[in-house]
Design a protein around this motif. Sequence first.
Motif, PDB file in Angstrom:
ATOM      1  N   ALA A   1       0.835  -1.205   0.000  1.00 44.67           N
ATOM      2  CA  ALA A   1       0.000   0.000   0.000  1.00 44.67           C
ATOM      3  C   ALA A   1       0.869   1.254   0.000  1.00 44.67           C
ATOM      4  CB  ALA A   1      -0.921   0.003   1.220  1.00 44.67           C
ATOM      5  N   VAL A   2       1.944   1.229   0.778  1.00 39.60           N
ATOM      6  CA  VAL A   2       2.871   2.373   0.816  1.00 39.60           C
ATOM      7  C   VAL A   2       3.514   2.580  -0.549  1.00 39.60           C
ATOM      8  CG1 VAL A   2       5.012   3.257   1.834  1.00 39.60           C
ATOM      9  CG2 VAL A   2       3.319   2.126   3.290  1.00 39.60           C
ATOM     10  N   GLU A   3       3.928   1.484  -1.191  1.00 37.11           N
ATOM     11  CA  GLU A   3       4.552   1.566  -2.520  1.00 37.11           C
ATOM     12  C   GLU A   3       3.602   2.176  -3.546  1.00 37.11           C
ATOM     13  OE1 GLU A   3       5.839  -2.270  -3.791  1.00 37.11           O
ATOM     14  OE2 GLU A   3       7.126  -2.598  -2.049  1.00 37.11           O
ATOM     15  N   LEU A   4       2.371   1.667  -3.578  1.00 35.85           N
ATOM     16  CA  LEU A   4       1.407   2.140  -4.568  1.00 35.85           C
ATOM     17  C   LEU A   4       1.006   3.592  -4.313  1.00 35.85           C
ATOM     18  CD1 LEU A   4      -0.897  -1.016  -4.889  1.00 35.85           C
ATOM     19  CD2 LEU A   4       0.784  -0.171  -6.542  1.00 35.85           C
ATOM     20  N   ALA A   5       0.885   3.957  -3.039  1.00 38.29           N
ATOM     21  CA  ALA A   5       0.535   5.342  -2.713  1.00 38.29           C
ATOM     22  C   ALA A   5       1.648   6.295  -3.137  1.00 38.29           C
ATOM     23  CB  ALA A   5       0.264   5.474  -1.214  1.00 38.29           C
ATOM     24  N   ALA A   6       2.888   5.855  -2.943  1.00 36.33           N
ATOM     25  CA  ALA A   6       4.040   6.694  -3.303  1.00 36.33           C
ATOM     26  C   ALA A   6       4.181   6.856  -4.808  1.00 36.33           C
ATOM     27  CB  ALA A   6       5.324   6.096  -2.727  1.00 36.33           C
ATOM     28  N   ALA A   7       3.656   5.886  -5.560  1.00 39.66           N
ATOM     29  CA  ALA A   7       3.767   5.935  -7.027  1.00 39.66           C
ATOM     30  C   ALA A   7       2.882   7.018  -7.635  1.00 39.66           C
ATOM     31  CB  ALA A   7       3.406   4.574  -7.620  1.00 39.66           C
ATOM     32  N   GLY A   8       1.928   7.525  -6.850  1.00 35.91           N
ATOM     33  CA  GLY A   8       1.058   8.599  -7.336  1.00 35.91           C
ATOM     34  C   GLY A   8      -0.226   8.086  -7.961  1.00 35.91           C
ATOM     35  N   GLY A   9      -1.095   9.033  -8.303  1.00 32.63           N
ATOM     36  CA  GLY A   9      -2.344   8.680  -8.955  1.00 32.63           C
ATOM     37  C   GLY A   9      -3.417   8.170  -8.021  1.00 32.63           C
ATOM     38  N   VAL A  10      -3.238   8.405  -6.715  1.00 32.89           N
ATOM     39  CA  VAL A  10      -4.213   7.969  -5.709  1.00 32.89           C
ATOM     40  C   VAL A  10      -4.627   9.166  -4.861  1.00 32.89           C
ATOM     41  CG1 VAL A  10      -4.611   6.488  -3.705  1.00 32.89           C
ATOM     42  CG2 VAL A  10      -3.208   5.656  -5.597  1.00 32.89           C
ATOM     43  N   ASP A  11      -5.921   9.295  -4.621  1.00 31.18           N
ATOM     44  CA  ASP A  11      -6.430  10.391  -3.781  1.00 31.18           C
ATOM     45  C   ASP A  11      -6.721   9.950  -2.347  1.00 31.18           C
ATOM     46  OD1 ASP A  11      -6.564  12.377  -5.922  1.00 31.18           O
ATOM     47  OD2 ASP A  11      -8.190  11.145  -6.729  1.00 31.18           O
ATOM     48  N   VAL A  12      -7.288   8.760  -2.205  1.00 32.48           N
ATOM     49  CA  VAL A  12      -7.645   8.237  -0.881  1.00 32.48           C
ATOM     50  C   VAL A  12      -7.286   6.764  -0.795  1.00 32.48           C
ATOM     51  CG1 VAL A  12      -9.502   7.819   0.801  1.00 32.48           C
ATOM     52  CG2 VAL A  12      -9.565   9.870  -0.631  1.00 32.48           C
ATOM     53  N   VAL A  13      -6.614   6.391   0.303  1.00 36.18           N
ATOM     54  CA  VAL A  13      -6.311   4.984   0.577  1.00 36.18           C
ATOM     55  C   VAL A  13      -7.280   4.495   1.649  1.00 36.18           C
ATOM     56  CG1 VAL A  13      -4.584   3.317   1.353  1.00 36.18           C
ATOM     57  CG2 VAL A  13      -3.863   5.374   0.101  1.00 36.18           C
ATOM     58  N   LEU A  14      -7.990   3.411   1.357  1.00 38.70           N
ATOM     59  CA  LEU A  14      -8.825   2.768   2.380  1.00 38.70           C
ATOM     60  C   LEU A  14      -7.960   1.705   3.039  1.00 38.70           C
ATOM     61  CD1 LEU A  14     -10.972   4.131   0.483  1.00 38.70           C
ATOM     62  CD2 LEU A  14     -12.529   2.332   1.218  1.00 38.70           C
ATOM     63  N   MET A  15      -7.582   1.950   4.291  1.00 39.28           N
ATOM     64  CA  MET A  15      -6.540   1.174   4.962  1.00 39.28           C
ATOM     65  C   MET A  15      -7.081   0.317   6.099  1.00 39.28           C
ATOM     66  SD  MET A  15      -3.201   0.611   5.254  1.00 39.28           S
ATOM     67  CE  MET A  15      -2.417   2.003   4.402  1.00 39.28           C
ATOM     68  N   ASP A  16      -6.842  -0.985   6.008  1.00 39.42           N
ATOM     69  CA  ASP A  16      -7.117  -1.866   7.133  1.00 39.42           C
ATOM     70  C   ASP A  16      -5.987  -1.675   8.151  1.00 39.42           C
ATOM     71  OD1 ASP A  16      -8.322  -3.786   8.700  1.00 39.42           O
ATOM     72  OD2 ASP A  16      -7.559  -5.493   7.573  1.00 39.42           O
ATOM     73  N   LEU A  17      -6.186  -2.110   9.394  1.00 41.16           N
ATOM     74  CA  LEU A  17      -5.136  -1.963  10.399  1.00 41.16           C
ATOM     75  C   LEU A  17      -4.304  -3.222  10.567  1.00 41.16           C
ATOM     76  CD1 LEU A  17      -6.785   0.097  13.288  1.00 41.16           C
ATOM     77  CD2 LEU A  17      -5.193   0.878  11.533  1.00 41.16           C
ATOM     78  N   GLN A  18      -4.934  -4.382  10.433  1.00 44.08           N
ATOM     79  CA  GLN A  18      -4.240  -5.637  10.717  1.00 44.08           C
ATOM     80  C   GLN A  18      -3.935  -6.381   9.423  1.00 44.08           C
ATOM     81  OE1 GLN A  18      -3.795  -5.901  14.137  1.00 44.08           O
ATOM     82  NE2 GLN A  18      -2.205  -7.363  13.627  1.00 44.08           N
ATOM     83  N   PHE A  19      -2.641  -6.654   9.190  1.00 41.28           N
ATOM     84  CA  PHE A  19      -2.232  -7.350   7.973  1.00 41.28           C
ATOM     85  C   PHE A  19      -1.473  -8.635   8.272  1.00 41.28           C
ATOM     86  CE2 PHE A  19      -3.008  -3.129   6.371  1.00 41.28           C
ATOM     87  CZ  PHE A  19      -3.444  -3.316   5.074  1.00 41.28           C
ATOM     88  N   GLY A  20      -1.659  -9.207   9.449  1.00 43.28           N
ATOM     89  CA  GLY A  20      -0.897 -10.393   9.803  1.00 43.28           C
ATOM     90  C   GLY A  20       0.550 -10.001  10.044  1.00 43.28           C
ATOM     91  N   ALA A  21       1.475 -10.767   9.482  1.00 43.61           N
ATOM     92  CA  ALA A  21       2.895 -10.443   9.644  1.00 43.61           C
ATOM     93  C   ALA A  21       3.240  -9.195   8.831  1.00 43.61           C
ATOM     94  CB  ALA A  21       3.738 -11.625   9.182  1.00 43.61           C
ATOM     95  N   GLY A  22       4.277  -8.509   9.274  1.00 39.01           N
ATOM     96  CA  GLY A  22       4.707  -7.325   8.533  1.00 39.01           C
ATOM     97  C   GLY A  22       4.201  -6.029   9.119  1.00 39.01           C
ATOM     98  N   MET A  23       4.226  -4.998   8.312  1.00 39.49           N
ATOM     99  CA  MET A  23       3.864  -3.655   8.745  1.00 39.49           C
ATOM    100  C   MET A  23       2.405  -3.551   9.162  1.00 39.49           C
ATOM    101  SD  MET A  23       4.201  -0.132   6.475  1.00 39.49           S
ATOM    102  CE  MET A  23       5.972   0.044   6.546  1.00 39.49           C
ATOM    103  N   HIS A  24       2.170  -2.795  10.215  1.00 38.23           N
ATOM    104  CA  HIS A  24       0.808  -2.557  10.712  1.00 38.23           C
ATOM    105  C   HIS A  24       0.183  -1.426   9.896  1.00 38.23           C
ATOM    106  CE1 HIS A  24      -2.289  -1.177  13.635  1.00 38.23           C
ATOM    107  NE2 HIS A  24      -2.302  -2.440  14.000  1.00 38.23           N
TER     108      HIS A  24
END
Length: 210
Positions: free
Chosen positions: A42-65
């Motif tokens: 999600a961070v990668e895609l947001a940084a690539a541009g072309g996005v206005d709003v990210v709908l973000m869950d909090l829990q992704f199992g292992a890895g970044m919260h």
Amino acid sequence: MTTTIRLLLADDHPVVRAGLRAVLDTEPDFTVVGEAATAERAVELAAAGGVDVVLMDLQFGAGMHGSEATAAITAAPDGPKVLVLTTYDTDADILAAVEAGASGYLLKDAPPEELAAAVRTAAAGQSALAPAVAHRLMDRMRTPAEALTKRELEVLQLVGEGLSNQQISKVLFLSQATVKSHLVHIFAKLGVDSRTAAVAAATARRLIRR
């Protein structure tokens, strides 16, 4: 002419993403431009541009919260807005998301019209909080002396996960004396005298997750 709001869906469950896409695709001014199954993606895609709003869950199992990803995305000067969409309404989760820079916080059982309104509100740079979330934040403001701080909630969450003071000190980069001090304050605020009672009381009041 209606401005199109470009959305990125970040959730580790394909069924949830498909359901969200189905709901959001019915709105004429929304277009889903990407999906992410991990917070890192999600961070990668947001940084690539072309996005206005990210709908973000909090829990992704292992890895970044999700709250960590939110902080990374909102740190960019011209980054997209982040609307947290989760099943969790504990103080610990809400405070972490708000502090990370989330523009809104909704629960997954929100009706479609509430979700659509929150997306438009977030895209406009305003705050969009579910009524229950706003109520919990207001309660904290009304009784600041009784409310656990974000750090105290973090300590208590780890106590609830079975970590010792020594383990908590390593996770949060605190001295063991500081961890003990936080626990003293937590016990006093909750009116308890043990770790078990503190976790039970905090869980009952939806301060932390179990």
